[in-house]
Design a protein around this motif. Sequence first.
Motif, PDB file in Angstrom:
ATOM      1  N   LEU A  38      -8.610  76.902 -42.169  1.00 21.28           N
ATOM      2  CA  LEU A  38      -7.343  77.521 -41.751  1.00 21.28           C
ATOM      3  C   LEU A  38      -6.896  77.009 -40.388  1.00 21.28           C
ATOM      4  O   LEU A  38      -5.720  76.727 -40.180  1.00 21.28           O
ATOM      5  N   LEU A  39      -7.848  76.880 -39.476  1.00 23.37           N
ATOM      6  CA  LEU A  39      -7.528  76.377 -38.143  1.00 23.37           C
ATOM      7  C   LEU A  39      -7.032  74.938 -38.216  1.00 23.37           C
ATOM      8  O   LEU A  39      -6.057  74.569 -37.551  1.00 23.37           O
ATOM      9  N   THR A  40      -7.653  74.131 -39.050  1.00 26.92           N
ATOM     10  CA  THR A  40      -7.216  72.743 -39.224  1.00 26.92           C
ATOM     11  C   THR A  40      -5.806  72.702 -39.802  1.00 26.92           C
ATOM     12  O   THR A  40      -4.955  71.934 -39.337  1.00 26.92           O
ATOM     13  N   ARG A  41      -5.536  73.544 -40.788  1.00 31.99           N
ATOM     14  CA  ARG A  41      -4.198  73.595 -41.378  1.00 31.99           C
ATOM     15  C   ARG A  41      -3.163  74.026 -40.336  1.00 31.99           C
ATOM     16  O   ARG A  41      -2.067  73.473 -40.264  1.00 31.99           O
ATOM     17  N   GLU A  42      -3.533  75.043 -39.554  1.00 32.83           N
ATOM     18  CA  GLU A  42      -2.617  75.523 -38.511  1.00 32.83           C
ATOM     19  C   GLU A  42      -2.352  74.426 -37.478  1.00 32.83           C
ATOM     20  O   GLU A  42      -1.220  74.203 -37.075  1.00 32.83           O
ATOM     21  N   THR A  43      -3.405  73.723 -37.085  1.00 34.50           N
ATOM     22  CA  THR A  43      -3.257  72.641 -36.113  1.00 34.50           C
ATOM     23  C   THR A  43      -2.373  71.534 -36.678  1.00 34.50           C
ATOM     24  O   THR A  43      -1.478  71.029 -35.997  1.00 34.50           O
TER      25      THR A  43
END
Length: 102
Positions: free
Chosen positions: A28-33
């Motif tokens: 999720l963090l990678t997608r958000e980034t």
Amino acid sequence: VSNDSVVSGADSNDLSVEQSQRRKLEVLLTRETDARQKLEGEVAVKRSSARELERRLSAIKEDLNEANAAKLALETQLVAEQGTARAMTSERDECRARVREL
């Protein structure tokens, strides 16, 4: 089965769940980034486009000011020529009147 092995199995299971949740959070963090970087890129493009549009608008305004100045000069010239034409018409009428008198 001893209590120690049950507790150890529970701890292992908790650890596995925690690792799975951590991986999900990392995804999720990678997608958000990635989404943030994409939006920042889009914003940069839009800002660049806005600057170009502002430059074009400024050039158009400058052209419009020049056109208005030229229009004013032509209108002033027209008024002067109309005045000259009226004066010449008046002079012509006076000459015709004198010719009739003769």
